[in-house]
Design a protein around this motif. Sequence first.
Motif, PDB file in Angstrom:
ATOM      1  N   ASP A  93       0.796  -1.163   0.150  1.00  5.68           N
ATOM      2  CA  ASP A  93       0.026  -0.035   0.011  1.00  5.68           C
ATOM      3  C   ASP A  93       0.932   1.255  -0.126  1.00  5.68           C
ATOM      4  OD1 ASP A  93      -1.849   2.168   0.409  1.00  5.68           O
ATOM      5  OD2 ASP A  93      -2.847   0.921   2.022  1.00  5.68           O
ATOM      6  N   LEU A  94       0.744   2.067  -0.978  1.00  9.90           N
ATOM      7  CA  LEU A  94       1.786   3.146  -1.229  1.00  9.90           C
ATOM      8  C   LEU A  94       0.985   4.405  -1.279  1.00  9.90           C
ATOM      9  CD1 LEU A  94       4.350   1.640  -3.726  1.00  9.90           C
ATOM     10  CD2 LEU A  94       4.860   3.359  -1.598  1.00  9.90           C
ATOM     11  N   SER A  95       1.070   5.434  -0.395  1.00 12.05           N
ATOM     12  CA  SER A  95       0.581   6.854  -0.602  1.00 12.05           C
ATOM     13  C   SER A  95       1.687   7.711  -1.137  1.00 12.05           C
ATOM     14  CB  SER A  95       0.317   7.293   1.045  1.00 12.05           C
ATOM     15  OG  SER A  95      -0.970   6.439   1.271  1.00 12.05           O
ATOM     16  N   TYR A  96       1.391   8.359  -2.067  1.00 12.70           N
ATOM     17  CA  TYR A  96       2.404   9.266  -2.782  1.00 12.70           C
ATOM     18  C   TYR A  96       2.088  10.574  -2.312  1.00 12.70           C
ATOM     19  CZ  TYR A  96       2.596   4.762  -5.669  1.00 12.70           C
ATOM     20  OH  TYR A  96       2.615   3.800  -6.177  1.00 12.70           O
ATOM     21  N   VAL A 133      13.495  12.413  -0.189  1.00 11.97           N
ATOM     22  CA  VAL A 133      14.564  13.234  -0.948  1.00 11.97           C
ATOM     23  C   VAL A 133      14.623  14.615  -0.142  1.00 11.97           C
ATOM     24  CG1 VAL A 133      15.252  14.174  -2.852  1.00 11.97           C
ATOM     25  CG2 VAL A 133      14.111  12.068  -3.186  1.00 11.97           C
ATOM     26  N   ASP A 134      15.770  14.666   0.446  1.00 12.23           N
ATOM     27  CA  ASP A 134      16.215  16.040   1.084  1.00 12.23           C
ATOM     28  C   ASP A 134      15.101  16.498   2.081  1.00 12.23           C
ATOM     29  OD1 ASP A 134      18.409  16.494  -0.678  1.00 12.23           O
ATOM     30  OD2 ASP A 134      17.480  17.350  -2.147  1.00 12.23           O
ATOM     31  N   SER A 135      14.845  15.694   2.766  1.00 10.75           N
ATOM     32  CA  SER A 135      13.789  15.673   3.804  1.00 10.75           C
ATOM     33  C   SER A 135      12.181  15.862   3.453  1.00 10.75           C
ATOM     34  CB  SER A 135      14.248  16.791   4.951  1.00 10.75           C
ATOM     35  OG  SER A 135      15.473  16.608   5.279  1.00 10.75           O
ATOM     36  N   VAL A 136      12.013  15.699   2.268  1.00  6.03           N
ATOM     37  CA  VAL A 136      10.741  15.778   1.708  1.00  6.03           C
ATOM     38  C   VAL A 136      10.160  14.481   1.578  1.00  6.03           C
ATOM     39  CG1 VAL A 136       9.256  16.652   0.068  1.00  6.03           C
ATOM     40  CG2 VAL A 136      11.017  17.993   0.804  1.00  6.03           C
ATOM     41  N   ARG A 137       9.085  14.164   2.292  1.00  5.31           N
ATOM     42  CA  ARG A 137       8.532  12.839   1.921  1.00  5.31           C
ATOM     43  C   ARG A 137       7.812  12.526   0.759  1.00  5.31           C
ATOM     44  NH1 ARG A 137       6.131   8.942   6.571  1.00  5.31           N
ATOM     45  NH2 ARG A 137       7.494  10.148   7.749  1.00  5.31           N
ATOM     46  N   LEU A 138       8.677  11.778  -0.044  1.00  5.85           N
ATOM     47  CA  LEU A 138       7.905  11.381  -1.615  1.00  5.85           C
ATOM     48  C   LEU A 138       6.541  10.316  -1.212  1.00  5.85           C
ATOM     49  CD1 LEU A 138      10.898  11.035  -3.761  1.00  5.85           C
ATOM     50  CD2 LEU A 138       9.777  12.974  -3.022  1.00  5.85           C
ATOM     51  N   ALA A 139       6.622   9.240  -0.512  1.00  6.87           N
ATOM     52  CA  ALA A 139       5.785   8.287  -0.159  1.00  6.87           C
ATOM     53  C   ALA A 139       5.742   7.581   1.122  1.00  6.87           C
ATOM     54  CB  ALA A 139       5.939   7.427  -1.250  1.00  6.87           C
ATOM     55  N   SER A 140       4.823   6.986   1.609  1.00  6.38           N
ATOM     56  CA  SER A 140       4.645   6.202   2.597  1.00  6.38           C
ATOM     57  C   SER A 140       4.130   4.940   2.336  1.00  6.38           C
ATOM     58  CB  SER A 140       3.575   6.825   3.715  1.00  6.38           C
ATOM     59  OG  SER A 140       4.201   8.283   4.209  1.00  6.38           O
ATOM     60  N   VAL A 141       4.724   3.747   2.786  1.00  6.68           N
ATOM     61  CA  VAL A 141       4.562   2.501   2.369  1.00  6.68           C
ATOM     62  C   VAL A 141       3.867   1.541   3.697  1.00  6.68           C
ATOM     63  CG1 VAL A 141       6.693   1.959   2.349  1.00  6.68           C
ATOM     64  CG2 VAL A 141       5.177   0.665   1.020  1.00  6.68           C
ATOM     65  N   ARG A 142       3.080   0.702   3.503  1.00  2.12           N
ATOM     66  CA  ARG A 142       2.765  -0.222   4.300  1.00  2.12           C
ATOM     67  C   ARG A 142       2.789  -1.798   3.502  1.00  2.12           C
ATOM     68  NH1 ARG A 142      -1.723   0.945   6.424  1.00  2.12           N
ATOM     69  NH2 ARG A 142      -0.935   1.488   8.315  1.00  2.12           N
ATOM     70  N   SER A 143       3.464  -2.718   3.826  1.00  2.00           N
ATOM     71  CA  SER A 143       3.738  -3.978   3.101  1.00  2.00           C
ATOM     72  C   SER A 143       3.346  -5.249   4.069  1.00  2.00           C
ATOM     73  CB  SER A 143       5.049  -4.195   2.480  1.00  2.00           C
ATOM     74  OG  SER A 143       5.814  -3.315   1.669  1.00  2.00           O
ATOM     75  N   THR A 144       2.267  -5.913   3.656  1.00  2.00           N
ATOM     76  CA  THR A 144       1.987  -7.134   4.517  1.00  2.00           C
ATOM     77  C   THR A 144       2.873  -8.424   3.790  1.00  2.00           C
ATOM     78  OG1 THR A 144      -0.365  -6.227   4.746  1.00  2.00           O
ATOM     79  CG2 THR A 144       0.175  -8.637   5.072  1.00  2.00           C
ATOM     80  N   MET A 145       3.538  -8.899   4.954  1.00  2.00           N
ATOM     81  CA  MET A 145       4.229 -10.056   4.655  1.00  2.00           C
ATOM     82  C   MET A 145       3.747 -11.463   5.179  1.00  2.00           C
ATOM     83  SD  MET A 145       6.539  -8.137   3.104  1.00  2.00           S
ATOM     84  CE  MET A 145       7.750  -9.559   2.712  1.00  2.00           C
ATOM     85  N   VAL A 146       4.028 -12.497   4.546  1.00  2.00           N
ATOM     86  CA  VAL A 146       3.464 -13.593   4.841  1.00  2.00           C
ATOM     87  C   VAL A 146       4.673 -14.707   5.008  1.00  2.00           C
ATOM     88  CG1 VAL A 146       2.048 -15.731   4.438  1.00  2.00           C
ATOM     89  CG2 VAL A 146       1.013 -13.186   3.970  1.00  2.00           C
ATOM     90  N   LEU A 147       4.773 -15.274   6.335  1.00  2.00           N
ATOM     91  CA  LEU A 147       5.790 -16.257   6.498  1.00  2.00           C
ATOM     92  C   LEU A 147       5.216 -17.844   5.866  1.00  2.00           C
ATOM     93  CD1 LEU A 147       8.300 -16.652   8.188  1.00  2.00           C
ATOM     94  CD2 LEU A 147       7.100 -17.440   9.755  1.00  2.00           C
ATOM     95  N   ILE A 148       5.963 -18.227   5.176  1.00  2.00           N
ATOM     96  CA  ILE A 148       5.729 -19.471   4.581  1.00  2.00           C
ATOM     97  C   ILE A 148       6.669 -20.800   4.748  1.00  2.00           C
ATOM     98  CG2 ILE A 148       4.421 -18.331   2.737  1.00  2.00           C
ATOM     99  CD1 ILE A 148       6.767 -19.255   0.845  1.00  2.00           C
ATOM    100  N   ASP A 149       6.093 -21.987   4.702  1.00  2.00           N
ATOM    101  CA  ASP A 149       7.080 -23.051   4.815  1.00  2.00           C
ATOM    102  C   ASP A 149       7.425 -23.358   3.491  1.00  2.00           C
ATOM    103  OD1 ASP A 149       7.582 -26.129   4.397  1.00  2.00           O
ATOM    104  OD2 ASP A 149       7.141 -26.220   6.493  1.00  2.00           O
TER     105      ASP A 149
END
Length: 302
Positions: free
Chosen positions: A217-220, A252-268
Amino acid sequence: MKLQSWQSDPERYDFRHTLVPQYSHMDTIRHVNNVAAHGMHLEVRVRHQLAVLGQESLFSDDVLLRPQRTVTHFLRETHFPHDVLCTARLIAVERDGYHVATALFQQGECVGVQQAWIGAWERDGWRALPPATYDALVAPLSATPATIDDWPEKPLTQVDMSDYPVAAEISGRYADLDPDVVIGELAISRFAEQSRAGTLKPIRNDPALGLLVASVDLSYHHWRRGAAAAQVTCGVERIGNSSFALAGAVAVDSVRLASVRSTMVLIDRAQRRPTPIDAPLRRAMGPLSIDTHAVQACMGES
């Protein structure tokens, strides 16, 4: 965001385009990596834009049509070298932006979906869609609405860059720029991927276990012209039974370009199925967790 039944039906989309995965799209797990899959969503979205708005909408030196947010779900692994049918559908149009749903199909199965909210960026901020763009988008909008669940809670936006446990700097490259000389959507996706990979290094110590990206999930926030070094941050936001969420930011230069949330799944790895996150792994994640008070403060302001 729950997958609606129509999203798995290619016939329910207004636009179709077939892409061929490249050998260079594969990652070390030997499937098409998540950034390349995001690129396929971007490709069909831009081609849909051209079909609706015309060739003149492809390039711009003033008002840019760019995503304010993309939510991508990776439903199955995408493999080389089988063709991928990419589809797009215009969901809604408002004065300040429009919503496009895309999906990827390979060998008869839906392997991924994405929701994108596209806005108009001019110089240093978002503005209303140009009237001609709005009118052109409204005209082909289907009279039969497509049901989409509410957008999930946005990625953390108010956590200070110094409050993330993992931080790094990535050198700016010419290849990061898109045709409008803006640090592009896929460059931001790659930055997020790199920060994610750095965060996961301390917990990748069991060869029997693997990690899959379930969603990104990316917010720009800012579209920056010109290449520059990027500061990337990441940390563990929350831990579930067999999945966990990483949150991070690109600046970049203290200006936030994007915020992100990544959902990860642990697998066998042997069974290719989700497996519980055990107590030792939870302890290993402890030092990687984002400060609880910072998270709570951010959620209170959202």
